[in-house]
Structure formats: structure tokens, C-alpha cells
Write a protein that holds these residues in place. Structure first.
Motif, PDB file in Angstrom:
ATOM      1  N   ARG A 103     -37.983 -44.806  20.037  1.00 48.50           N
ATOM      2  CA  ARG A 103     -38.283 -45.279  19.327  1.00 48.50           C
ATOM      3  C   ARG A 103     -36.987 -47.091  19.190  1.00 48.50           C
ATOM      4  O   ARG A 103     -37.273 -47.412  17.895  1.00 48.50           O
ATOM      5  CB  ARG A 103     -37.931 -44.957  18.217  1.00 48.50           C
ATOM      6  N   GLY A 104     -36.076 -46.607  20.527  1.00 47.31           N
ATOM      7  CA  GLY A 104     -35.737 -48.616  20.905  1.00 47.31           C
ATOM      8  C   GLY A 104     -34.291 -48.305  19.583  1.00 47.31           C
ATOM      9  O   GLY A 104     -33.631 -46.851  18.979  1.00 47.31           O
ATOM     10  N   ILE A 105     -33.147 -48.859  19.375  1.00 45.49           N
ATOM     11  CA  ILE A 105     -32.182 -49.642  18.627  1.00 45.49           C
ATOM     12  C   ILE A 105     -32.254 -50.099  18.069  1.00 45.49           C
ATOM     13  O   ILE A 105     -32.724 -51.743  18.194  1.00 45.49           O
ATOM     14  CB  ILE A 105     -31.242 -49.311  19.292  1.00 45.49           C
ATOM     15  N   ILE A 106     -32.171 -50.425  16.847  1.00 47.46           N
ATOM     16  CA  ILE A 106     -32.706 -51.628  15.548  1.00 47.46           C
ATOM     17  C   ILE A 106     -31.447 -51.707  15.789  1.00 47.46           C
ATOM     18  O   ILE A 106     -30.511 -51.464  14.719  1.00 47.46           O
ATOM     19  CB  ILE A 106     -33.598 -51.007  14.326  1.00 47.46           C
ATOM     20  N   THR A 107     -30.889 -53.143  15.234  1.00 52.31           N
ATOM     21  CA  THR A 107     -29.330 -53.593  14.947  1.00 52.31           C
ATOM     22  C   THR A 107     -29.573 -53.460  13.900  1.00 52.31           C
ATOM     23  O   THR A 107     -30.286 -55.393  13.609  1.00 52.31           O
ATOM     24  CB  THR A 107     -29.104 -54.218  15.551  1.00 52.31           C
ATOM     25  N   PRO A 111     -26.213 -36.374   9.325  1.00 56.38           N
ATOM     26  CA  PRO A 111     -27.114 -36.081   9.750  1.00 56.38           C
ATOM     27  C   PRO A 111     -28.754 -37.044   9.854  1.00 56.38           C
ATOM     28  O   PRO A 111     -28.709 -37.817   8.769  1.00 56.38           O
ATOM     29  CB  PRO A 111     -27.608 -35.297   9.306  1.00 56.38           C
ATOM     30  N   ASN A 112     -28.932 -37.594  10.867  1.00 57.37           N
ATOM     31  CA  ASN A 112     -30.616 -38.684  10.643  1.00 57.37           C
ATOM     32  C   ASN A 112     -29.424 -39.876  10.664  1.00 57.37           C
ATOM     33  O   ASN A 112     -30.523 -40.584  11.170  1.00 57.37           O
ATOM     34  CB  ASN A 112     -31.227 -38.686  10.008  1.00 57.37           C
ATOM     35  N   SER A 113     -28.257 -40.094  11.454  1.00 55.60           N
ATOM     36  CA  SER A 113     -27.872 -41.488  11.443  1.00 55.60           C
ATOM     37  C   SER A 113     -27.899 -41.449  12.903  1.00 55.60           C
ATOM     38  O   SER A 113     -27.315 -42.851  12.853  1.00 55.60           O
ATOM     39  CB  SER A 113     -26.039 -41.483  11.284  1.00 55.60           C
ATOM     40  N   GLY A 114     -28.990 -41.216  13.896  1.00 51.96           N
ATOM     41  CA  GLY A 114     -28.794 -42.053  15.294  1.00 51.96           C
ATOM     42  C   GLY A 114     -27.444 -42.085  15.994  1.00 51.96           C
ATOM     43  O   GLY A 114     -27.521 -42.015  16.603  1.00 51.96           O
ATOM     44  N   LYS A 115     -27.271 -40.475  15.589  1.00 51.76           N
ATOM     45  CA  LYS A 115     -26.611 -40.333  16.826  1.00 51.76           C
ATOM     46  C   LYS A 115     -26.327 -39.720  18.205  1.00 51.76           C
ATOM     47  O   LYS A 115     -25.806 -40.973  19.192  1.00 51.76           O
ATOM     48  CB  LYS A 115     -25.222 -39.385  16.533  1.00 51.76           C
ATOM     49  N   THR A 116     -27.485 -38.923  18.307  1.00 54.22           N
ATOM     50  CA  THR A 116     -28.247 -38.660  19.520  1.00 54.22           C
ATOM     51  C   THR A 116     -28.936 -39.778  20.455  1.00 54.22           C
ATOM     52  O   THR A 116     -27.819 -40.535  21.420  1.00 54.22           O
ATOM     53  CB  THR A 116     -29.102 -37.897  19.408  1.00 54.22           C
ATOM     54  N   ALA A 117     -29.813 -41.464  19.843  1.00 57.67           N
ATOM     55  CA  ALA A 117     -29.817 -41.906  20.146  1.00 57.67           C
ATOM     56  C   ALA A 117     -28.606 -42.969  20.576  1.00 57.67           C
ATOM     57  O   ALA A 117     -28.965 -43.746  21.815  1.00 57.67           O
ATOM     58  CB  ALA A 117     -31.215 -42.917  19.321  1.00 57.67           C
ATOM     59  N   LEU A 118     -27.998 -42.889  19.605  1.00 54.92           N
ATOM     60  CA  LEU A 118     -26.844 -44.695  20.117  1.00 54.92           C
ATOM     61  C   LEU A 118     -26.057 -43.932  21.354  1.00 54.92           C
ATOM     62  O   LEU A 118     -25.499 -44.536  22.351  1.00 54.92           O
ATOM     63  CB  LEU A 118     -25.742 -44.507  19.454  1.00 54.92           C
ATOM     64  N   ILE A 158     -31.053 -43.963   9.677  1.00 55.02           N
ATOM     65  CA  ILE A 158     -32.175 -44.551  10.499  1.00 55.02           C
ATOM     66  C   ILE A 158     -32.985 -43.249  11.183  1.00 55.02           C
ATOM     67  O   ILE A 158     -34.169 -43.773  11.050  1.00 55.02           O
ATOM     68  CB  ILE A 158     -31.345 -45.351  11.830  1.00 55.02           C
ATOM     69  N   LYS A 159     -33.117 -42.751  11.325  1.00 61.08           N
ATOM     70  CA  LYS A 159     -34.393 -40.774  11.678  1.00 61.08           C
ATOM     71  C   LYS A 159     -34.751 -41.117  10.473  1.00 61.08           C
ATOM     72  O   LYS A 159     -36.336 -41.143  10.284  1.00 61.08           O
ATOM     73  CB  LYS A 159     -33.613 -39.729  12.143  1.00 61.08           C
ATOM     74  N   LYS A 160     -34.542 -40.990   9.111  1.00 54.13           N
ATOM     75  CA  LYS A 160     -35.105 -40.613   8.143  1.00 54.13           C
ATOM     76  C   LYS A 160     -35.641 -41.918   7.680  1.00 54.13           C
ATOM     77  O   LYS A 160     -36.902 -41.687   7.054  1.00 54.13           O
ATOM     78  CB  LYS A 160     -34.258 -40.352   7.384  1.00 54.13           C
TER      79      LYS A 160
HETATM   80  P1  ATP Z   1     -29.979 -34.973  14.141  1.00 56.40           P
HETATM   81  O1  ATP Z   1     -28.767 -35.396  12.923  1.00 56.40           O
HETATM   82  O2  ATP Z   1     -30.786 -34.638  13.797  1.00 56.40           O
HETATM   83  O3  ATP Z   1     -28.762 -34.543  15.302  1.00 56.40           O
HETATM   84  P2  ATP Z   1     -29.449 -38.371  14.939  1.00 56.40           P
HETATM   85  O4  ATP Z   1     -28.174 -38.554  14.072  1.00 56.40           O
HETATM   86  O5  ATP Z   1     -28.909 -37.507  16.153  1.00 56.40           O
HETATM   87  O6  ATP Z   1     -29.861 -37.002  14.301  1.00 56.40           O
HETATM   88  P3  ATP Z   1     -31.478 -39.460  16.698  1.00 56.40           P
HETATM   89  O7  ATP Z   1     -32.650 -37.709  16.670  1.00 56.40           O
HETATM   90  O8  ATP Z   1     -31.018 -40.527  17.495  1.00 56.40           O
HETATM   91  O9  ATP Z   1     -30.305 -39.135  14.748  1.00 56.40           O
HETATM   92  O10 ATP Z   1     -32.743 -40.324  15.226  1.00 56.40           O
HETATM   93  C1  ATP Z   1     -32.603 -41.927  15.556  1.00 56.40           C
HETATM   94  C2  ATP Z   1     -33.705 -42.411  15.711  1.00 56.40           C
HETATM   95  O11 ATP Z   1     -33.519 -43.582  15.633  1.00 56.40           O
HETATM   96  C3  ATP Z   1     -34.160 -42.047  17.036  1.00 56.40           C
HETATM   97  O12 ATP Z   1     -35.283 -42.801  17.353  1.00 56.40           O
HETATM   98  C4  ATP Z   1     -33.712 -44.196  17.549  1.00 56.40           C
HETATM   99  O13 ATP Z   1     -35.000 -44.330  18.411  1.00 56.40           O
HETATM  100  C5  ATP Z   1     -34.251 -44.651  16.326  1.00 56.40           C
HETATM  101  N1  ATP Z   1     -33.321 -45.716  16.363  1.00 56.40           N
HETATM  102  C6  ATP Z   1     -34.001 -46.939  15.527  1.00 56.40           C
HETATM  103  N2  ATP Z   1     -32.313 -47.892  15.325  1.00 56.40           N
HETATM  104  C7  ATP Z   1     -31.563 -46.887  15.787  1.00 56.40           C
HETATM  105  C8  ATP Z   1     -30.642 -47.144  15.714  1.00 56.40           C
HETATM  106  N3  ATP Z   1     -29.871 -48.601  15.037  1.00 56.40           N
HETATM  107  N4  ATP Z   1     -29.676 -45.951  15.695  1.00 56.40           N
HETATM  108  C9  ATP Z   1     -29.671 -45.041  16.232  1.00 56.40           C
HETATM  109  N5  ATP Z   1     -30.860 -44.611  17.029  1.00 56.40           N
HETATM  110  C10 ATP Z   1     -31.907 -45.866  15.823  1.00 56.40           C
END
Ligand code: ATP
Ligand code: MG
Length: 273
Positions: free
Chosen positions: A32-36, A72-79, A234-236
Motif C-alpha cells: 500500500r506504499g508509504i504516504i508522507t 500498534p497500527n502506526s506503520g512500523k513494519t512498512a517503514l 495509518i494502518k487503521k
Molecule cells: P502492527 O502494529 O500490527 O505490527 P504496523 O505498525 O507494523 O502494525 P504496518 O503493518 O506497517 O503497521 O501497516 C501500515 C500500512 O500502512 C501498510 O500497508 C503501509 O503500506 C501503509 N502506509 C501508508 N503510508 C504509510 C506511512 N507513512 N507509514 C507507514 N505505513 C504506511
């Protein structure tokens, strides 16, 4: 008896990571990409880039380890995946609890160890250890955890790769305080905080990137959120947008705002309707 299937399996699972890039593995986390959506995101990516350069630089030690911590859900894994991708290091391995479901403690340790051993063989390597507390079987009820896995990780997080090799370790957690109690925090070169969205303009930036709402609807939402306090990962938020997308257009805005409120994404829930 070794047949062609075994050979292909080995090629897919054992041989490739030692040579080629594992970019596909990262793309899975970046679908789902990274939205700044604000400076917290751009700031983290910049700090990440400095650490990547530090890991690559020949003057510095061979090991740079970074912890991305946040709710949780803040986007840690994606970042973390994005940083691994930005590093452009040819060897990338993701170590995540999902792929170790049902592993015994010792097989888990062996698997983690293997990832690091493979990494030491390449000049520039990156290992992403996702969701550390889950990997350690940490449960808030108890609390109990796998001491064997903890000790293995503590050793690997401190171990310098062989001369001339560079290793970047990226870890994620939503339980920073637990890692602190386990004396793991001090092992990291740097700890970066991953933020939730806290201001209406953060949320609006995400809405503008997605195609769920029209310009007018976004203005409408912006007006209703004015002065409100917000706290949503962001995930939520992306999940709420998916839901809104499925809703009939005339109810979309109100459905989205109601869900945002229900999910606790809004601090005060008074003046929406
Ligand atoms: P969990 O607490 O369940 O481990 P998480 O914090 O690891 O969740 P992610 O699994 O990384 O969250 O989900 C973030 C989602 O949001 C991904 O699908 C990612 O592509 C999308 N996303 C969009 N913009 C951003 C951003 N700025 N930072 C992080 N993720 C982003
Ligand atoms: Mg995650």
C-alpha cells in the motif's frame, strides 16, 4: 533421493537470498506504499537514511541496528521495509513471527541465527526483525517470554559482522517498555519513534492521497475535524477508508466519521453530527 522439485525448492528458498536481492519480500510489506502524511514520516525516513549511510560507510563499525517503535497500527513494519528498500543493500532478509508459527524455541533461534549467518556472508546486508516482542513469545498476561530467543537476539544484536562486511539490522516493536525491561533497548544504535496521526491535517493528507472522497467531501471532513484531537495509526485509517469505499456514496462521509469516532481515533466525539 533428490529430485528436480527439491532442487527448485532449494533454489527458491536457500540459494537466492545469498546472492540476489529479496526485494519481493519487502514489497509484500509495502503493497500500500508509504504516504508522507506529515513531518513525522519524512523525519523518520531522513533519520533512517542517515543510519543507512552510517551502515554503509567504511569508517564506521560494521554494525548498525535500528529499532522502530510505536503504537500498534502506526506503520512500523512498512517503514522498516521502506528503509530496507532505501538501503539498496543487495542482501535483505525478513525475520517475522508469522513465518515461525509453531516453531519450538530452539528451532526459532536456529532460524534467526541462520538469517544472520547468511547476512554475514554478503558485503552489504540488511536483516529486518519484525515484531520483536511477538518473536519472543511475549504475552502481556503472565508476563512470560522465551528467554532462549531473547538471549540469542541479544547476542546477534551486538555481534560485529566479519571484517569488511556491513550489516544493517532493522527491528520493530510496539512494546518499547518491554524491550527496555529485557535490557534490549541499549543494544540499538538508534531508536526511532513511529508516530500515529494526531492532527486533522495529517488525516486530510492521507485522504488526498487516496481516491475515496471527492475534493468537496474532503473539505467537508476537514471542516468537521477542525480543532478535534486525533490519534489513529495509518494502518487503521487505511482500513477505515477501505470500508468507506464500500459504502454508498451519499453515506460515505458520515460513515467514515462515525467509524473514526468508534475506533477511538477521535479524542472528543461531540460535535460530529
Ligand atoms: P502492527 O502494529 O500490527 O505490527 P504496523 O505498525 O507494523 O502494525 P504496518 O503493518 O506497517 O503497521 O501497516 C501500515 C500500512 O500502512 C501498510 O500497508 C503501509 O503500506 C501503509 N502506509 C501508508 N503510508 C504509510 C506511512 N507513512 N507509514 C507507514 N505505513 C504506511
Ligand atoms: Mg507490524
Amino acid at each position: 533421493l533428490v529430485n528436480r522439485g527439491d532442487f527448485l525448492h532449494a533454489l527458491e528458498h536457500d540459494v537466492k537470498p545469498a546472492f540476489g536481492s529479496s526485494a519481493e519480500a519487502l514489497d509484500h510489506y509495502l503493497a500500500r506504499g508509504i504516504i508522507t502524511w506529515g513531518t513525522p514520516v519524512s523525519g523518520l525516513l531522513e533519520d533512517g537514511m542517515l543510519l543507512i549511510n552510517q551502515a554503509r560507510s567504511t569508517e564506521s563499525s560494521g554494525l548498525v541496528s535500528v529499532l522502530l517503535e510505536g503504537p500498534p497500527n502506526s506503520g512500523k513494519t512498512a517503514l522498516a521495509a521502506q528503509l530496507a528498500k532505501n538501503s539498496d543493500f543487495p542482501f535483505v532478509k525478513v525475520c517475522s513471527p508469522e513465518e515461525m508459527v509453531g516453531f519450538t524455541e530452539s528451532s526459532k533461534c536456529l532460524q534467526i541465527r541462520k538469517y544472520f549467518d547468511d547476512a554475514y556472508r554478503s558485503v552489504l546486508s540488511c536483516v529486518l526483525v519484525d515484531n520483536i516482542e511477538r518473536l519472543l513469545d511475549y504475552g502481556s498476561i503472565g508476563p512470560r517470554y522465551s528467554n532462549l530467543t531473547l538471549q540469542a537476539l541479544l547476542v546477534l544484536l551486538k555481534k560485529e559482522p566479519p571484517r569488511g562486511r556491513k550489516l544493517l539490522v532493522l527491528c520493530t516493536t510496539s512494546r518499547k517498555e518491554v524491550l527496555k525491561d529485557m535490557e534490549m533497548l541499549s543494544c540499538f544504535t538508534a531508536v526511532l519513534h513511529v508516530h500515529s496521526l494526531t492532527k486533522p491535517e495529517h488525516l486530510i493528507a492521507v485522504l488526498e492521497e487516496s481516491d475515496v472522497f471527492s475534493k468537496r467531501e474532503i473539505q467537508d471532513i476537514a471542516r468537521k475535524l477542525q480543532g478535534q484531537k486525533l490519534f489513529i495509526g495509518i494502518k487503521k485509517l487505511l482500513a477505515l477508508l477501505d470500508m468507506a469505499r464500500q459504502t454508498e456514496q451519499q453515506y460515505r462521509v458520515i460513515k467514515f466519521l462515525t467509524k473514526l469516532e468508534e475506533e477511538g481515533g477521535l479524542d472528543t466525539g461531540s460535535s460530529l453530527h
